[in-house]
Each structure stands twice: as structure tokens, then as C-alpha cells.
Design a protein around this motif. Structure first.
Motif, mmCIF file in Angstrom:
data_model
loop_
_atom_site.group_PDB
_atom_site.id
_atom_site.type_symbol
_atom_site.label_atom_id
_atom_site.label_comp_id
_atom_site.label_asym_id
_atom_site.label_seq_id
_atom_site.Cartn_x
_atom_site.Cartn_y
_atom_site.Cartn_z
ATOM 1 N N THR A 88 0.828 -1.205 0.000
ATOM 2 C CA THR A 88 0.000 0.000 0.000
ATOM 3 C C THR A 88 0.862 1.254 0.000
ATOM 4 O O THR A 88 0.667 2.164 -0.807
ATOM 5 N N SER A 89 1.842 1.304 0.899
ATOM 6 C CA SER A 89 2.724 2.466 0.947
ATOM 7 C C SER A 89 3.657 2.518 -0.254
ATOM 8 O O SER A 89 4.118 3.595 -0.636
ATOM 9 N N GLY A 90 3.963 1.354 -0.846
ATOM 10 C CA GLY A 90 4.772 1.333 -2.055
ATOM 11 C C GLY A 90 4.031 1.947 -3.226
ATOM 12 O O GLY A 90 4.614 2.654 -4.052
ATOM 13 N N VAL A 91 2.729 1.688 -3.297
ATOM 14 C CA VAL A 91 1.911 2.253 -4.369
ATOM 15 C C VAL A 91 1.782 3.763 -4.208
ATOM 16 O O VAL A 91 1.946 4.524 -5.158
ATOM 17 N N ASP A 92 1.478 4.200 -2.984
ATOM 18 C CA ASP A 92 1.303 5.635 -2.742
ATOM 19 C C ASP A 92 1.909 5.990 -1.386
ATOM 20 O O ASP A 92 1.256 5.847 -0.349
ATOM 21 N N PRO A 93 3.162 6.455 -1.352
ATOM 22 C CA PRO A 93 3.823 6.758 -0.082
ATOM 23 C C PRO A 93 3.403 8.089 0.523
ATOM 24 O O PRO A 93 3.856 8.443 1.614
ATOM 25 N N ARG A 94 2.554 8.834 -0.148
ATOM 26 C CA ARG A 94 2.221 10.183 0.315
ATOM 27 C C ARG A 94 1.378 10.222 1.590
ATOM 28 O O ARG A 94 1.654 11.052 2.462
ATOM 29 N N PRO A 95 0.367 9.390 1.770
ATOM 30 C CA PRO A 95 -0.446 9.494 2.992
ATOM 31 C C PRO A 95 0.290 8.945 4.217
ATOM 32 O O PRO A 95 0.705 7.778 4.245
ATOM 33 N N LEU A 96 0.430 9.762 5.240
ATOM 34 C CA LEU A 96 1.013 9.295 6.498
ATOM 35 C C LEU A 96 0.142 8.229 7.147
ATOM 36 O O LEU A 96 0.636 7.390 7.903
ATOM 37 N N TYR A 97 -1.151 8.276 6.861
ATOM 38 C CA TYR A 97 -2.098 7.332 7.454
ATOM 39 C C TYR A 97 -1.641 5.887 7.262
ATOM 40 O O TYR A 97 -1.655 5.086 8.204
ATOM 41 N N PHE A 98 -1.244 5.546 6.045
ATOM 42 C CA PHE A 98 -0.830 4.169 5.762
ATOM 43 C C PHE A 98 0.427 3.808 6.553
ATOM 44 O O PHE A 98 0.535 2.709 7.105
ATOM 45 N N TRP A 99 1.396 4.714 6.599
ATOM 46 C CA TRP A 99 2.638 4.433 7.309
ATOM 47 C C TRP A 99 2.401 4.271 8.805
ATOM 48 O O TRP A 99 2.888 3.323 9.426
ATOM 49 N N LEU A 100 1.662 5.218 9.393
ATOM 50 C CA LEU A 100 1.452 5.200 10.840
ATOM 51 C C LEU A 100 0.624 4.004 11.285
ATOM 52 O O LEU A 100 0.984 3.293 12.230
ATOM 53 N N ASN A 101 -0.476 3.778 10.599
ATOM 54 C CA ASN A 101 -1.336 2.671 11.012
ATOM 55 C C ASN A 101 -0.722 1.316 10.683
ATOM 56 O O ASN A 101 -0.936 0.344 11.411
ATOM 57 N N GLY A 102 0.055 1.265 9.611
ATOM 58 C CA GLY A 102 0.774 0.029 9.326
ATOM 59 C C GLY A 102 1.762 -0.301 10.431
ATOM 60 O O GLY A 102 1.865 -1.448 10.877
ATOM 61 N N ALA A 103 2.496 0.719 10.885
ATOM 62 C CA ALA A 103 3.455 0.499 11.981
ATOM 63 C C ALA A 103 2.740 0.073 13.259
ATOM 64 O O ALA A 103 3.233 -0.782 14.005
ATOM 65 N N ARG A 104 1.583 0.652 13.523
ATOM 66 C CA ARG A 104 0.831 0.285 14.734
ATOM 67 C C ARG A 104 0.352 -1.159 14.678
ATOM 68 O O ARG A 104 0.389 -1.867 15.693
ATOM 69 N N ASP A 133 7.255 -9.069 21.599
ATOM 70 C CA ASP A 133 6.982 -7.632 21.599
ATOM 71 C C ASP A 133 8.158 -6.854 21.010
ATOM 72 O O ASP A 133 7.981 -5.951 20.189
ATOM 73 N N ALA A 134 9.367 -7.204 21.449
ATOM 74 C CA ALA A 134 10.555 -6.487 20.989
ATOM 75 C C ALA A 134 10.783 -6.688 19.495
ATOM 76 O O ALA A 134 11.118 -5.743 18.768
ATOM 77 N N GLU A 135 10.611 -7.915 19.032
ATOM 78 C CA GLU A 135 10.821 -8.199 17.609
ATOM 79 C C GLU A 135 9.873 -7.393 16.746
ATOM 80 O O GLU A 135 10.272 -6.771 15.751
ATOM 81 N N GLN A 136 8.595 -7.377 17.132
ATOM 82 C CA GLN A 136 7.616 -6.657 16.324
ATOM 83 C C GLN A 136 7.808 -5.145 16.430
ATOM 84 O O GLN A 136 7.628 -4.425 15.450
ATOM 85 N N ALA A 137 8.188 -4.668 17.608
ATOM 86 C CA ALA A 137 8.438 -3.234 17.762
ATOM 87 C C ALA A 137 9.579 -2.782 16.859
ATOM 88 O O ALA A 137 9.504 -1.721 16.219
ATOM 89 N N LYS A 138 10.631 -3.581 16.798
ATOM 90 C CA LYS A 138 11.773 -3.224 15.950
ATOM 91 C C LYS A 138 11.392 -3.236 14.479
ATOM 92 O O LYS A 138 11.852 -2.401 13.690
ATOM 93 N N ARG A 139 10.547 -4.168 14.085
ATOM 94 C CA ARG A 139 10.074 -4.202 12.694
ATOM 95 C C ARG A 139 9.257 -2.953 12.380
ATOM 96 O O ARG A 139 9.353 -2.377 11.290
ATOM 97 N N VAL A 142 11.607 0.014 11.931
ATOM 98 C CA VAL A 142 12.235 -0.028 10.601
ATOM 99 C C VAL A 142 11.267 0.521 9.558
ATOM 100 O O VAL A 142 11.651 1.262 8.650
ATOM 101 N N ARG A 143 10.012 0.174 9.706
ATOM 102 C CA ARG A 143 8.997 0.680 8.784
ATOM 103 C C ARG A 143 8.872 2.198 8.887
ATOM 104 O O ARG A 143 8.748 2.900 7.876
ATOM 105 N N ILE A 144 8.908 2.728 10.109
ATOM 106 C CA ILE A 144 8.830 4.176 10.297
ATOM 107 C C ILE A 144 10.042 4.859 9.671
ATOM 108 O O ILE A 144 9.921 5.930 9.057
ATOM 109 N N ALA A 145 11.211 4.257 9.815
ATOM 110 C CA ALA A 145 12.416 4.812 9.175
ATOM 111 C C ALA A 145 12.249 4.855 7.661
ATOM 112 O O ALA A 145 12.690 5.811 6.998
#
Length: 256
Positions: A88-104, A133-139, A142-145
Motif C-alpha cells: 500500500t505504501s509502495g503504491v502511494d507513499p504520500r499518505p502518512l495514514y498508511f505508514w502510521l497505522n501500518g506500523a501500529r 513484543d521487541a521483535e515486532q516493535a523493531k520491525r 524499521v517501517r517508520i524509518a
């Protein structure tokens, strides 16, 4: 429905059919527990050309992919959900919504799903739960970066990273730094600077906390409740007592 809209939707559906094939190629290694165990998911080398071909259809295609992701989220298909978040973010990286909610989803939902799949919270040891918890948080981090490549001045991304570091990794030092970096971005929420100072205080770095809050306080608009002018002043006074230093004069910048 007019002809132009019909053609647009038809074009997007063709793209989504192709994307489905790409998705399956990514999801299979995840189901086997290999291939993409670290980092974020990325599309295949030819995907960039595919997304470029979408042109003006990007927003619509991303919305449809997100809906497809949500359908897989409802049945807790972790491999498909993670792959679709990336697409989704690869198709359209402009909306922060996809990045933030994907990371959550990666940081908060996936650990619960994994623990339940291993027998539930009563059966899985505390150590194992912390490791998941730690493994998923780190992933998620990385997505936020990755998101910062498209949104280099986003305060929201730094706040989200800080929240994950604090609540999932239990790393107050890292969270303090992320809140600081959030506070330095254009349009940052006032609370980011306050939380940086508060975490410094909790970490025992009281002199740093005092210097930071004293530097921030003059710029806070007293009439705006969200700015927390009185709250920050209260913290400054507490730190003065704890550090045994003289009370500083408090002033407001002159309005031009």
C-alpha cells in the motif's frame, strides 16, 4: 457510472490482480518463517515500474489495497497483512495514514496474534512475550524509518517511534531522543517537547531536563491550553527545588 470512471476502476483492478501475484510471492516465505524475518517488506524489483505505470490511479489503488489488507486483518492473516501494508505504501507513499497505522498494526496487533497462536498469554512465558513484543516493535520502527524517506520532516513519525520505544520496548532513553527529534520538526505538537523533558527527568538527567524545559517555556503561548504553559512552569519549579538552584525568571515573548 460514467465511462471514464469505469475504465479507471478496471485499470486499477488489473493492477491489483498483478499485485496479488506479487503479494503471494512475498507472503509464502513469511508463512514458512523465512525470507523476510527482518526489516520491512518491499516489492519485487519490477514493482517500481508497475507502480509508476499507475500514475494518477495511485491513490485509488492504494485505498483498494488497504481495504484488501483490512479484510485479511479481520481474519488475522499476518503474512498477507504485512505484505499488503508494504504494498500500500509502495503504491502511494504520500499518505502518512498508511505508514502510521501500518506500523501500529505491526507493533501492537501482531504480537497479540503471535502470542495467541502459541497458546495464549497464560501459556506463553513472560520472557517469550517480551521477545515477541521487541521483535515486532523493531520491525515497526524499521517501517517508520522507511516512511521518513517520503516524509523527512514529519513530527508524527518521530512521535510514533517514541511511543513504540516507550510502550513496547520499554526504552525510555530511546523514546526521549525520539520525542526530542519530533519536537524539532515543523508543526510539532507541544507535548513532544514536554515528554522529552519528562523522560529526561525520570531517567535522572535532571539538569538536562531543566535546561530543555527552560529553553522551551518562553516560546509557549500562555493562552493556548494545549501548550501546557502552566504545566511546564510547574516542572521547572520542581526541578529547581530538586537541583537546589535559584528560581528562574519566567517571561513571555513580546507579541509583535
Amino acid at each position: 457510472m460514467n465511462l471514464e470512471r469505469e475504465l479507471r476502476i478496471a485499470g486499477v483492478m488489473v493492477v491489483l490482480g498483478i499485485a496479488g501475484g506479487l503479494l503471494e510471492g512475498v507472503a509464502k516465505p513469511l508463512r514458512r518463517g523465512t525470507g523476510h524475518s527482518k526489516g520491512t517488506l518491499v516489492a519485487s524489483p519490477g514493482a517500481g515500474t508497475l507502480w509508476g505505470w499507475l500514475g494518477g490511479f495511485r491513490a485509488l489503488a492504494a485505498d483498494l489495497l488497504w481495504l484488501k489488507m483490512h479484510a485479511r486483518w479481520e481474519v488475522r492473516d499476518r503474512a498477507a497483512v504485512e505484505a499488503l501494508i508494504g504494498f500500500t505504501s509502495g503504491v502511494d507513499p504520500r499518505p502518512l495514514y498508511f505508514w502510521l497505522n501500518g506500523a501500529r498494526i505491526v507493533a501492537y496487533d501482531f504480537p497479540a496474534w503471535r502470542i495467541e497462536a502459541e497458546g495464549g498469554y497464560r501459556a506463553v512465558t513472560a520472557e517469550r512475550q517480551c521477545a515477541i513484543d521487541a521483535e515486532q516493535a523493531k520491525r515497526a520502527i524499521v517501517r517508520i524509518a522507511e516512511a521518513r524517506k517520503a516524509h523527512p520532516q514529519s513530527a508524527e513519525l518521530w512521535v510514533e517511534q517514541a511511543n513504540i520505544e516507550l510502550n513496547r520496548l520499554k526504552d525510555a532513553g530511546a523514546a526521549a531522543e525520539s520525542y526530542r527529534r519530533a519536537a524539532l520538526q515543523p508543526g510539532a505538537p507541544y507535548y513532544a517537547a514536554r515528554l522529552h523533558g519528562e523522560l529526561l527527568r525520570r531517567l535522572g538527567r535532571k539538569a538536562e531536563a531543566y535546561a530543555w524545559l527552560r529553553a522551551c517555556h518562553p516560546a509557549l503561548p500562555r493562552e493556548e491550553e494545549a501548550a501546557g504553559w502552566e504545566l511546564v512552569l510547574g516542572r521547572i519549579r520542581e526541578l529547581e527545588r530538586e537541583l537546589a538552584i535559584p528560581r528562574a525568571d519566567v517571561y513571555q515573548p513580546r507579541h509583535e
